[in-house]
Design a protein around this motif. Structure first.
Motif, PDB file in Angstrom:
ATOM      1  N   VAL A  93      13.104 -45.407   1.043  1.00 13.71           N
ATOM      2  CA  VAL A  93      12.632 -45.208  -0.327  1.00 13.71           C
ATOM      3  C   VAL A  93      11.165 -44.805  -0.335  1.00 13.71           C
ATOM      4  CG1 VAL A  93      11.807 -47.536  -0.874  1.00 13.71           C
ATOM      5  CG2 VAL A  93      12.916 -46.157  -2.655  1.00 13.71           C
ATOM      6  N   ALA A  94      10.446 -45.077   0.761  1.00 13.78           N
ATOM      7  CA  ALA A  94       9.034 -44.675   0.842  1.00 13.78           C
ATOM      8  C   ALA A  94       8.900 -43.156   0.754  1.00 13.78           C
ATOM      9  CB  ALA A  94       8.418 -45.188   2.141  1.00 13.78           C
ATOM     10  N   ASP A  95       9.851 -42.412   1.358  1.00 10.09           N
ATOM     11  CA  ASP A  95       9.816 -40.947   1.266  1.00 10.09           C
ATOM     12  C   ASP A  95       9.979 -40.500  -0.192  1.00 10.09           C
ATOM     13  OD1 ASP A  95       9.814 -39.992   4.158  1.00 10.09           O
ATOM     14  OD2 ASP A  95      11.522 -41.347   4.175  1.00 10.09           O
ATOM     15  N   VAL A  96      10.873 -41.171  -0.927  1.00 15.38           N
ATOM     16  CA  VAL A  96      11.110 -40.817  -2.332  1.00 15.38           C
ATOM     17  C   VAL A  96       9.887 -41.184  -3.169  1.00 15.38           C
ATOM     18  CG1 VAL A  96      12.613 -41.156  -4.324  1.00 15.38           C
ATOM     19  CG2 VAL A  96      13.585 -41.160  -2.012  1.00 15.38           C
ATOM     20  N   ALA A  97       9.294 -42.366  -2.897  1.00 14.19           N
ATOM     21  CA  ALA A  97       8.101 -42.790  -3.638  1.00 14.19           C
ATOM     22  C   ALA A  97       6.953 -41.806  -3.403  1.00 14.19           C
ATOM     23  CB  ALA A  97       7.693 -44.198  -3.205  1.00 14.19           C
ATOM     24  N   LEU A  98       6.798 -41.380  -2.149  1.00 11.65           N
ATOM     25  CA  LEU A  98       5.750 -40.407  -1.833  1.00 11.65           C
ATOM     26  C   LEU A  98       6.011 -39.092  -2.565  1.00 11.65           C
ATOM     27  CD1 LEU A  98       3.253 -39.614  -0.176  1.00 11.65           C
ATOM     28  CD2 LEU A  98       4.800 -38.885   1.644  1.00 11.65           C
ATOM     29  N   TYR A  99       7.268 -38.646  -2.556  1.00 11.20           N
ATOM     30  CA  TYR A  99       7.621 -37.400  -3.251  1.00 11.20           C
ATOM     31  C   TYR A  99       7.301 -37.514  -4.743  1.00 11.20           C
ATOM     32  CZ  TYR A  99      10.290 -33.537  -5.195  1.00 11.20           C
ATOM     33  OH  TYR A  99      10.639 -32.418  -5.885  1.00 11.20           O
ATOM     34  N   GLN A 100       7.696 -38.625  -5.359  1.00 12.56           N
ATOM     35  CA  GLN A 100       7.476 -38.801  -6.797  1.00 12.56           C
ATOM     36  C   GLN A 100       5.983 -38.739  -7.146  1.00 12.56           C
ATOM     37  OE1 GLN A 100       6.261 -41.934  -8.448  1.00 12.56           O
ATOM     38  NE2 GLN A 100       6.387 -40.884 -10.432  1.00 12.56           N
ATOM     39  N   LYS A 101       5.148 -39.289  -6.264  1.00 11.07           N
ATOM     40  CA  LYS A 101       3.711 -39.330  -6.534  1.00 11.07           C
ATOM     41  C   LYS A 101       3.027 -38.005  -6.242  1.00 11.07           C
ATOM     42  CE  LYS A 101       3.658 -43.753  -7.574  1.00 11.07           C
ATOM     43  NZ  LYS A 101       3.468 -44.175  -8.974  1.00 11.07           N
ATOM     44  N   ILE A 102       3.460 -37.351  -5.166  1.00  6.72           N
ATOM     45  CA  ILE A 102       2.682 -36.217  -4.664  1.00  6.72           C
ATOM     46  C   ILE A 102       3.230 -34.857  -5.073  1.00  6.72           C
ATOM     47  CG2 ILE A 102       3.758 -35.746  -2.413  1.00  6.72           C
ATOM     48  CD1 ILE A 102       0.963 -35.866  -1.209  1.00  6.72           C
ATOM     49  N   ALA A 103       4.505 -34.775  -5.442  1.00  5.53           N
ATOM     50  CA  ALA A 103       5.097 -33.480  -5.798  1.00  5.53           C
ATOM     51  C   ALA A 103       4.341 -32.774  -6.930  1.00  5.53           C
ATOM     52  CB  ALA A 103       6.569 -33.655  -6.167  1.00  5.53           C
ATOM     53  N   PRO A 104       3.965 -33.476  -8.027  1.00  7.48           N
ATOM     54  CA  PRO A 104       3.208 -32.789  -9.085  1.00  7.48           C
ATOM     55  C   PRO A 104       1.890 -32.204  -8.573  1.00  7.48           C
ATOM     56  CG  PRO A 104       4.051 -34.895  -9.876  1.00  7.48           C
ATOM     57  CD  PRO A 104       4.274 -34.875  -8.393  1.00  7.48           C
ATOM     58  N   MET A 105       1.254 -32.914  -7.631  1.00  7.52           N
ATOM     59  CA  MET A 105      -0.002 -32.441  -7.056  1.00  7.52           C
ATOM     60  C   MET A 105       0.228 -31.194  -6.203  1.00  7.52           C
ATOM     61  SD  MET A 105      -2.453 -34.501  -4.362  1.00  7.52           S
ATOM     62  CE  MET A 105      -2.188 -36.028  -5.244  1.00  7.52           C
ATOM     63  N   VAL A 106       1.280 -31.249  -5.355  1.00  9.19           N
ATOM     64  CA  VAL A 106       1.571 -30.132  -4.454  1.00  9.19           C
ATOM     65  C   VAL A 106       1.939 -28.871  -5.242  1.00  9.19           C
ATOM     66  CG1 VAL A 106       3.083 -29.323  -2.580  1.00  9.19           C
ATOM     67  CG2 VAL A 106       2.300 -31.694  -2.608  1.00  9.19           C
ATOM     68  N   SER A 107       2.657 -29.049  -6.344  1.00  9.70           N
ATOM     69  CA  SER A 107       3.087 -27.891  -7.138  1.00  9.70           C
ATOM     70  C   SER A 107       1.896 -27.119  -7.708  1.00  9.70           C
ATOM     71  CB  SER A 107       4.017 -28.338  -8.269  1.00  9.70           C
ATOM     72  OG  SER A 107       3.320 -29.160  -9.183  1.00  9.70           O
ATOM     73  N   LYS A 108       0.736 -27.775  -7.827  1.00  9.95           N
ATOM     74  CA  LYS A 108      -0.464 -27.116  -8.369  1.00  9.95           C
ATOM     75  C   LYS A 108      -1.362 -26.544  -7.275  1.00  9.95           C
ATOM     76  CE  LYS A 108      -0.531 -30.212 -12.382  1.00  9.95           C
ATOM     77  NZ  LYS A 108      -1.292 -31.297 -13.067  1.00  9.95           N
ATOM     78  N   TRP A 109      -1.033 -26.812  -6.018  1.00 16.69           N
ATOM     79  CA  TRP A 109      -1.878 -26.313  -4.933  1.00 16.69           C
ATOM     80  C   TRP A 109      -1.794 -24.798  -4.834  1.00 16.69           C
ATOM     81  CZ3 TRP A 109      -0.401 -30.162  -0.435  1.00 16.69           C
ATOM     82  CH2 TRP A 109      -1.081 -31.377  -0.638  1.00 16.69           C
ATOM     83  N   SER A 110      -2.882 -24.204  -4.401  1.00 18.45           N
ATOM     84  CA  SER A 110      -2.887 -22.764  -4.122  1.00 18.45           C
ATOM     85  C   SER A 110      -2.152 -22.510  -2.813  1.00 18.45           C
ATOM     86  CB  SER A 110      -4.333 -22.269  -4.006  1.00 18.45           C
ATOM     87  OG  SER A 110      -4.963 -22.860  -2.864  1.00 18.45           O
ATOM     88  N   ALA A 111      -1.864 -21.246  -2.527  1.00 13.82           N
ATOM     89  CA  ALA A 111      -1.203 -20.895  -1.267  1.00 13.82           C
ATOM     90  C   ALA A 111      -2.056 -21.320  -0.084  1.00 13.82           C
ATOM     91  CB  ALA A 111      -0.944 -19.389  -1.227  1.00 13.82           C
TER      92      ALA A 111
END
Length: 452
Positions: A93-111
């Motif tokens: 579940v740690a992988d899912v928790a990390l995804y939930q927290k960090i996915a919004p941040m990653v989606s805004k990253w530049s290439a």
């Protein structure tokens, strides 16, 4: 063990997107076991799960300053550089928790932030793995866009063994430096006493220590660290007469034979797509190895090997689940796009005409007798013998023998001696069937094909 609980945002995410009732548990260990019922976790892994749940909440914290956030992301990226999941290869579940927290941040990253030379390649790969892998089975309407054809800077995969060796050397160097620094103290390297009636200043003590350390090192280098004073007579040590070493017996080289290849019945317990290669599957296969065997791990109480095979797109993933196969178990392990493959799955395909694509289908797995247990020896009739522990890549045994592997008109797997010139010269001929003690290995429909 570190204690933690899943926060409300992670629980809501599980409730909306996870495939089962893991959201009913606030304890990350119980949630992991609910989410992945077949997974078992050691005490160390349970502690690690709790720690990563805590870390993931910090990564997404708005109160973190930019420098601290960059440091955490860099540490996470390095951690994932040689791991498929946070635990290594086991989901939690740690992988899912990390995804939930960090996915919004990653989606805004530049290439550049995603895949530039200083980008977080491994974090992006982990996010893509969690959102797409059937292991997690997340139901997501909006995924983080990951465009594989727009990678800014292609990095070389990290060699886990080399990385471990590098860290070991760093620790040894640090320990040696600490020992040298600890030895270079005024009390251990200098007999000078402070002036009567007063103490030496801190600056003088440091100077004395440096001087004493230099003298100690110099005297050691010239052989004067201890012993009699200069000019004193010394007694020479009597040299012991060296006894001639007995010559080592040259290893007996076994004659070329298909028996040198360690063929066994393997049981695929699970298979998934490779996170970094579209053409590869990653299978967890029980091959009858005893506990502690090199290049093995444990899965669901069984000793297993991780095996990468280029069958994605040629054999449906569903056909790779919970089935018996024939595995080559003594090839030297190779790392394939970041995952070490420790065996090879035998599969049959039509013979390729010159100029044809060697990877085109159809492809069929070689089937051992269904009642043959995992680890059962597979051999060519008339070529019984003890296989090598590991085939020496320089001797090219596999490359010389494999051209003789084939399928017959009767859909039997076999070995054609005539296809291997080095063996045909010895007078043997004909086709030997591939079998276990319980029967012959077969293919579904490919007659006159090759096996590799």
């Amino acid at each position: 063990m570190a204690s933690s609980t899943l926060d409300e945002s992670v629980i809501n995410f599980l409730k909306s997107h996870a495939p089962n009732d893991a959201f009913a548990e606030t304890d990350p260990i119980k949630a992991s076991q609910a989410l992945f019922p077949t997974a078992t976790y050691t005490d160390a892994e349970k502690t690690e799960i709790s720690q990563w749940v805590i870390t993931s909440s910090h990564l997404a914290s708005a109160s973190e300053d930019a420098a601290k956030s960059a440091e955490r992301l860099s540490t996470l990226n390095t951690h994932l550089s040689s791991r498929t999941t946070l635990l290594g290869g086991k989901p939690s579940v740690a992988d899912v928790a990390l995804y939930q927290k960090i996915a919004p941040m990653v989606s805004k990253w530049s290439a550049e932030e995603k895949t530039g030379e200083q980008g977080y390649h491994h974090i992006v790969r982990h996010v893509d793995f969690v959102q797409n892998s059937p292991i997690f089975g997340l139901k997501l309407d909006n995924k983080v866009p990951v465009e594989l054809d727009k990678v800014v800077f292609k990095i070389k995969p990290i060699d886990a063994k080399a990385e471990k060796e590098r860290k070991k050397k760093e620790k040894e160097a640090a320990a040696a430096n600490a020992a040298a620094t600890g030895a270079a103290t005024p009390t251990t390297l200098s007999n000078d006493q402070p002036p009567e009636g007063g103490k030496k200043s801190k600056k003088e003590k440091v100077k004395d220590a440096a001087q004493a350390a230099g003298e100690a090192i110099a005297s050691t280098a010239t052989g004067k660290a201890s012993g009699p004073p200069d000019g004193a007579p010394t007694k020479k040590k009597e040299k012991k007469e060296k006894q001639p070493k007995a010559p080592k017996a040259a290893p007996v080289e076994k004659p070329l034979s298909p028996a040198l290849i360690d063929l066994r019945v393997g049981h695929i317990l699970k298979a998934t797509t490779h996170p970094n290669a579209d053409s590869l599957y990653v299978s967890t296969i029980a091959c009858g190895d005893p506990p502690g065997t090199d290049n093995t791990s444990e899965y669901e109480g069984q000793v297993v090997r991780t095996v990468c095979s280029g069958l994605n797109g040629l054999i449906p993933l569903a056909e790779m689940q919970n089935r018996k196969i024939v595995a080559v178990c003594n090839l030297k392990p190779v790392t394939m796009r970041g995952i070490k493959s420790c065996a090879m799955v035998l599969a049959a395909s039509p013979r390729i005409a010159e100029g044809d694509d060697p990877h085109k289908g159809p492809v069929e797995l070689v089937d051992p007798p269904q009642d043959a247990p995992a680890g059962a020896r597979v051999f060519f009739e008339g070529w019984e013998g003890e296989p090598e522990a590991v085939l020496n890549p320089k001797k090219k045994v596999w490359e010389m023998i494999q051209p003789g592997f084939l399928t017959t008109e009767g859909l039997e797997a076999g070995f054609d001696v005539g296809a291997v010139p080095q063996l045909a010269e010895g007078g043997k001929s004909g086709v030997a069937k591939l079998k276990t003690e319980g029967g012959v290995c077969l293919v579904k429909s490919l007659k006159g094909g090759t096996i590799r």
